[in-house]
Design a protein around this motif. Structure first.
Motif, PDB file in Angstrom:
ATOM      1  N   MET A   6      71.574  -9.935 -15.798  1.00 37.15           N
ATOM      2  CA  MET A   6      70.148  -9.627 -15.717  1.00 37.15           C
ATOM      3  C   MET A   6      69.366 -10.673 -16.524  1.00 37.15           C
ATOM      4  SD  MET A   6      69.827  -6.589 -14.035  1.00 37.15           S
ATOM      5  CE  MET A   6      68.517  -5.537 -14.669  1.00 37.15           C
ATOM      6  N   PRO A   7      69.296 -11.905 -16.044  1.00 38.08           N
ATOM      7  CA  PRO A   7      68.674 -12.983 -16.818  1.00 38.08           C
ATOM      8  C   PRO A   7      67.142 -12.940 -16.767  1.00 38.08           C
ATOM      9  CG  PRO A   7      69.393 -13.831 -14.717  1.00 38.08           C
ATOM     10  CD  PRO A   7      69.794 -12.370 -14.745  1.00 38.08           C
ATOM     11  N   ILE A   8      66.508 -13.772 -17.567  1.00 38.04           N
ATOM     12  CA  ILE A   8      65.044 -13.741 -17.688  1.00 38.04           C
ATOM     13  C   ILE A   8      64.316 -14.181 -16.410  1.00 38.04           C
ATOM     14  CG2 ILE A   8      64.917 -16.050 -18.741  1.00 38.04           C
ATOM     15  CD1 ILE A   8      62.597 -14.930 -20.483  1.00 38.04           C
TER      16      ILE A   8
ATOM     17  N   LYS B 269      69.265 -19.372 -11.103  1.00 36.19           N
ATOM     18  CA  LYS B 269      68.760 -18.523 -12.189  1.00 36.19           C
ATOM     19  C   LYS B 269      68.502 -19.336 -13.447  1.00 36.19           C
ATOM     20  CE  LYS B 269      73.092 -17.425 -14.422  1.00 36.19           C
ATOM     21  NZ  LYS B 269      73.785 -16.493 -15.269  1.00 36.19           N
ATOM     22  N   LEU B 270      67.731 -18.715 -14.339  1.00 31.62           N
ATOM     23  CA  LEU B 270      67.495 -19.278 -15.670  1.00 31.62           C
ATOM     24  C   LEU B 270      67.859 -18.194 -16.672  1.00 31.62           C
ATOM     25  CD1 LEU B 270      64.785 -20.475 -14.014  1.00 31.62           C
ATOM     26  CD2 LEU B 270      64.073 -20.958 -16.319  1.00 31.62           C
ATOM     27  N   HIS B 271      68.605 -18.533 -17.702  1.00 34.75           N
ATOM     28  CA  HIS B 271      68.793 -17.540 -18.755  1.00 34.75           C
ATOM     29  C   HIS B 271      68.682 -18.156 -20.143  1.00 34.75           C
ATOM     30  CE1 HIS B 271      73.258 -18.483 -18.462  1.00 34.75           C
ATOM     31  NE2 HIS B 271      73.033 -18.545 -19.740  1.00 34.75           N
TER      32      HIS B 271
ATOM     33  N   LEU C  14      68.505 -22.179 -26.315  1.00 33.57           N
ATOM     34  CA  LEU C  14      68.719 -22.918 -25.083  1.00 33.57           C
ATOM     35  C   LEU C  14      68.238 -22.098 -23.902  1.00 33.57           C
ATOM     36  CD1 LEU C  14      72.498 -23.936 -25.478  1.00 33.57           C
ATOM     37  CD2 LEU C  14      70.503 -25.303 -26.132  1.00 33.57           C
ATOM     38  N   VAL C  15      67.803 -22.803 -22.865  1.00 36.21           N
ATOM     39  CA  VAL C  15      67.706 -22.157 -21.564  1.00 36.21           C
ATOM     40  C   VAL C  15      68.777 -22.806 -20.711  1.00 36.21           C
ATOM     41  CG1 VAL C  15      66.362 -21.910 -19.449  1.00 36.21           C
ATOM     42  CG2 VAL C  15      65.248 -21.617 -21.655  1.00 36.21           C
ATOM     43  N   GLU C  16      69.598 -21.995 -20.075  1.00 36.71           N
ATOM     44  CA  GLU C  16      70.528 -22.560 -19.107  1.00 36.71           C
ATOM     45  C   GLU C  16      69.927 -22.347 -17.731  1.00 36.71           C
ATOM     46  OE1 GLU C  16      74.731 -21.541 -19.266  1.00 36.71           O
ATOM     47  OE2 GLU C  16      74.943 -21.993 -17.132  1.00 36.71           O
ATOM     48  N   MET C  17      69.859 -23.408 -16.976  1.00 32.90           N
ATOM     49  CA  MET C  17      69.285 -23.313 -15.637  1.00 32.90           C
ATOM     50  C   MET C  17      70.315 -23.817 -14.634  1.00 32.90           C
ATOM     51  SD  MET C  17      65.510 -24.437 -14.491  1.00 32.90           S
ATOM     52  CE  MET C  17      65.683 -26.198 -14.433  1.00 32.90           C
ATOM     53  N   VAL C  18      70.563 -23.016 -13.631  1.00 36.54           N
ATOM     54  CA  VAL C  18      71.631 -23.311 -12.676  1.00 36.54           C
ATOM     55  C   VAL C  18      71.035 -23.523 -11.289  1.00 36.54           C
ATOM     56  CG1 VAL C  18      73.783 -22.449 -11.672  1.00 36.54           C
ATOM     57  CG2 VAL C  18      73.178 -21.839 -14.022  1.00 36.54           C
ATOM     58  N   THR C  19      71.380 -24.634 -10.653  1.00 37.01           N
ATOM     59  CA  THR C  19      70.881 -24.871  -9.289  1.00 37.01           C
ATOM     60  C   THR C  19      71.834 -24.273  -8.266  1.00 37.01           C
ATOM     61  OG1 THR C  19      72.072 -26.895  -8.722  1.00 37.01           O
ATOM     62  CG2 THR C  19      70.071 -27.149 -10.066  1.00 37.01           C
TER      63      THR C  19
ATOM     64  N   GLU D 120      61.067 -16.575 -10.569  1.00 33.52           N
ATOM     65  CA  GLU D 120      60.520 -15.224 -10.699  1.00 33.52           C
ATOM     66  C   GLU D 120      60.902 -14.654 -12.069  1.00 33.52           C
ATOM     67  OE1 GLU D 120      58.377 -12.533  -8.539  1.00 33.52           O
ATOM     68  OE2 GLU D 120      59.276 -14.242  -7.468  1.00 33.52           O
ATOM     69  N   VAL D 121      59.921 -14.519 -12.966  1.00 34.65           N
ATOM     70  CA  VAL D 121      60.200 -13.938 -14.283  1.00 34.65           C
ATOM     71  C   VAL D 121      60.487 -12.451 -14.106  1.00 34.65           C
ATOM     72  CG1 VAL D 121      59.219 -13.368 -16.539  1.00 34.65           C
ATOM     73  CG2 VAL D 121      58.794 -15.620 -15.525  1.00 34.65           C
ATOM     74  N   GLN D 122      61.557 -11.973 -14.715  1.00 34.16           N
ATOM     75  CA  GLN D 122      61.965 -10.575 -14.562  1.00 34.16           C
ATOM     76  C   GLN D 122      61.268  -9.695 -15.609  1.00 34.16           C
ATOM     77  OE1 GLN D 122      64.307  -9.872 -11.865  1.00 34.16           O
ATOM     78  NE2 GLN D 122      63.396 -11.912 -11.567  1.00 34.16           N
ATOM     79  N   PRO D 123      60.682  -8.595 -15.195  1.00 35.89           N
ATOM     80  CA  PRO D 123      60.001  -7.722 -16.165  1.00 35.89           C
ATOM     81  C   PRO D 123      60.958  -7.177 -17.232  1.00 35.89           C
ATOM     82  CG  PRO D 123      59.714  -6.909 -13.895  1.00 35.89           C
ATOM     83  CD  PRO D 123      60.584  -8.122 -13.808  1.00 35.89           C
ATOM     84  N   VAL D 124      62.231  -6.995 -16.866  1.00 33.89           N
ATOM     85  CA  VAL D 124      63.220  -6.561 -17.854  1.00 33.89           C
ATOM     86  C   VAL D 124      64.472  -7.421 -17.711  1.00 33.89           C
ATOM     87  CG1 VAL D 124      64.511  -4.615 -18.820  1.00 33.89           C
ATOM     88  CG2 VAL D 124      62.468  -4.177 -17.432  1.00 33.89           C
TER      89      VAL D 124
END
Ligand code: ADP
Ligand code: ZN
Ligand code: MG
Length: 484
Positions: A99-101, A130-132, A158-163, A71-75
């Motif tokens: 508040m990640p992307i 999350k992805l940030h 970088l994008v950090e992505m956490v499972t 889910e892409v966050q609007p802010v």
């Protein structure tokens, strides 16, 4: 004795393939460049400079979020992660914290039979926490005598992505990375090469009694530089923890480092907690707003995902899982396959066979890119039709693949120009068969004496004599008649 199951969560760092860094105009990819040759006041944190966010980074992160159903966050907001280390000249890393992307998402992993203790294969759903977005730090190299710092990587996006901790075996963790790599290349946002460090992974591992739902203390494994090392390191760590617990010892929240050469895990440190980083909002950057319009523009033309295409190939073209898997390893190949099926109109499995066996061999041996081959999908379809119609035989068809690739000419034209059409003239074939029979008294006697497997040898002789162009079936019929 208690049976244990492993609980694994992966944190991946994905280096985005942008031209420039995340907050300055320095070149992002300096894999082959001299140390400290791609740096500027912004990425080395000199006083008085301001970061400017690279829009391409946001676009690529949104593509990844979509690929993961996140889910892409609007802010979202940028934060400073403060720590002291020689490879971090600024003293902090610009990252995103609370508040990640993008949030949520999942990847449905088909686990192959070979990685299933039951030998059947199954699907493991891995949820994404999350992805940030963040900037990379530099590198320190230690050659044994002196320590060198290289800031080229400072500010690389970088994008950090956490499972979530949803993986249960070392093989599942490896599959996750294999499928993630495939996906990243498919949507074109990263080279995703672990050996080059543009896909990195930390593995969090704990164990618990099989079937339990609570989480136990975990360790974190760092410094794994290939998918195979991830698998091996996790296996070793599960073994170690199982042994510790069976001995009655508690598992401590260590950070472990994988030593590739020795094939062992070493304790690096006791784990820091988030409080140690004293996160606070980045005052030099505005909140990141992603409007519905911008998001829609980024996602226009978003492709079918590889695992979806794989499933559709099995469904729509009745391909075996094995074929669908190989044909969707790379997006260009999957598109090549579908274009060829469309142009051919016949059995898709036949297209798959020719592609997997013959075309892929050419691709691999000659380092070709399916999207740029002179042998187009339309050529392949035309060639298969020539075989179906009996205009050329299979041997000629296979040779024709390379001829088309070399010349760029259409198969039918080459058949015409080079006289490759199959000889189906009964009299011509009969004459050759008679000659071969006359020249091979020993084989004829053996065949007539009951060694019928020699038929293959006779057909081969006819083929050789006629430069591979004889209609093999016709040759066989004529030979059978003459040898009776
Ligand atoms: P940390 O305290 O290390 O910041 P997080 O909750 O942020 O832990 O999780 C980091 C990663 O570790 C995630 O991928 C998560 O799925 C995984 N993880 C969390 N708890 C466990 C556990 N008990 N066992 C294995 N992995 C875990
Ligand atoms: Zn710079
Ligand atoms: Mg954490």
């Amino acid at each position: 004795m208690t049976a244990y199951e492993a609980v694994i969560g992966l944190e991946t760092h994905i280096q985005l393939n942008t031209l420039t860094k995340i907050f300055c105009a320095c070149k992002a990819d300096s894999w082959e460049d001299a140390p400290n040759s791609n740096i500027c006041p912004v990425c080395t944190g000199l006083p008085g400079v301001l970061p400017v966010l690279n829009e391409r980074v946001v676009e690529k992160a949104v593509l990844l979020a979509e690929a993961m159903h996140a889910e892409v966050q609007p802010v979202s907001y940028f934060d400073r992660k403060n720590y002291f280390y020689p490879d971090l000249p600024k003293g902090y890393q610009i990252s995103q914290f609370d508040m990640p992307i993008a949030l949520g998402g999942s990847l449905e992993l088909p686990i192959p039979a070979a990685a299933d203790p039951q030998g059947k294969g199954y699907v493991r759903t891995v949820r994404i926490h999350k992805l940030h977005i963040e900037e990379d730090a530099g590198k320190t190299k230690n050659d044994g005598r002196e320590r060198q710092v290289d800031f080229n990587r400072c500010g690389v996006p970088l994008v950090e992505m956490v499972t979530e901790p949803d993986l249960r075996t070392a093989d599942e963790a490896a599959q996750y990375l294999i499928r993630l790599r495939q996906l990243l290349r498919w949507i074109g946002i990263s080279e995703a090469d672990m050996e080059k460090g543009n896909l990195r992974c930390d593995a969090n591992v704990s164990i618990r009694p099989a079937g339990a739902t609570y989480l136990n203390e975990k360790t974190e494994i760092k410094n794994v530089n290939s998918i195979d090392s991830v698998r091996e390191a996790i296996r070793k760590e599960i073994e170690r923890q199982t042994h510790e617990v069976e001995e009655g010892h508690a598992i401590k929240a260590w950070t472990l480092e994988w030593d590739q050469d020795a094939g062992v895990l070493r304790k690096m440190r006791s784990k820091e907690t988030e409080a140690d980083y004293r996160y606070f909002r980045e005052p030099d950057l505005l909140p990141l707003h992603i409007s519905a319009e911008w998001k829609a523009a980024i996602l226009a033309g978003f492709p079918e995902r590889p695992l979806e295409r794989r499933a559709r190939f099995m469904r729509e073209y009745s391909l075996p899982e094995y074929d669908a898997d190989i044909l969707t390893l790379e997006r260009a190949l999957s598109e090549y396959f579908e274009a060829a099926v469309k142009a051919y109109g016949g059995d898709p499995k036949k297209v798959s066979n020719w592609l997997m066996n013959d075309v892929l061999r050419m691709v691999n041996e000659q380092g070709l890119n399916p999207a740029e081959m002179r042998l187009t999908p339309q050529h392949l379809a035309e060639l298969l039709k020539l075989v179906d119609a009996g205009t050329i035989n299979i041997t000629t068809g296979k040779a024709l693949l390379q001829l088309v690739q070399d010349s760029g000419k259409a198969p039918a034209q080459l058949v015409e120009e080079q006289g490759l059409a199959q000889v189906r003239d009964d009299a011509a074939i009969r004459a050759v068969c008679q000659k071969i029979i006359a020249d091979s008294p020993n084989e004829v006697a053996a065949y007539r004496g009951g060694k019928e497997t020699l038929m293959g040898w006779f057909v081969g002789q006819v083929m050789r004599e006629m430069k591979g162009k004889a209609d093999a079936k016709l040759a066989k019929d004529v030979l059978a008649g003459l040898l009776k």
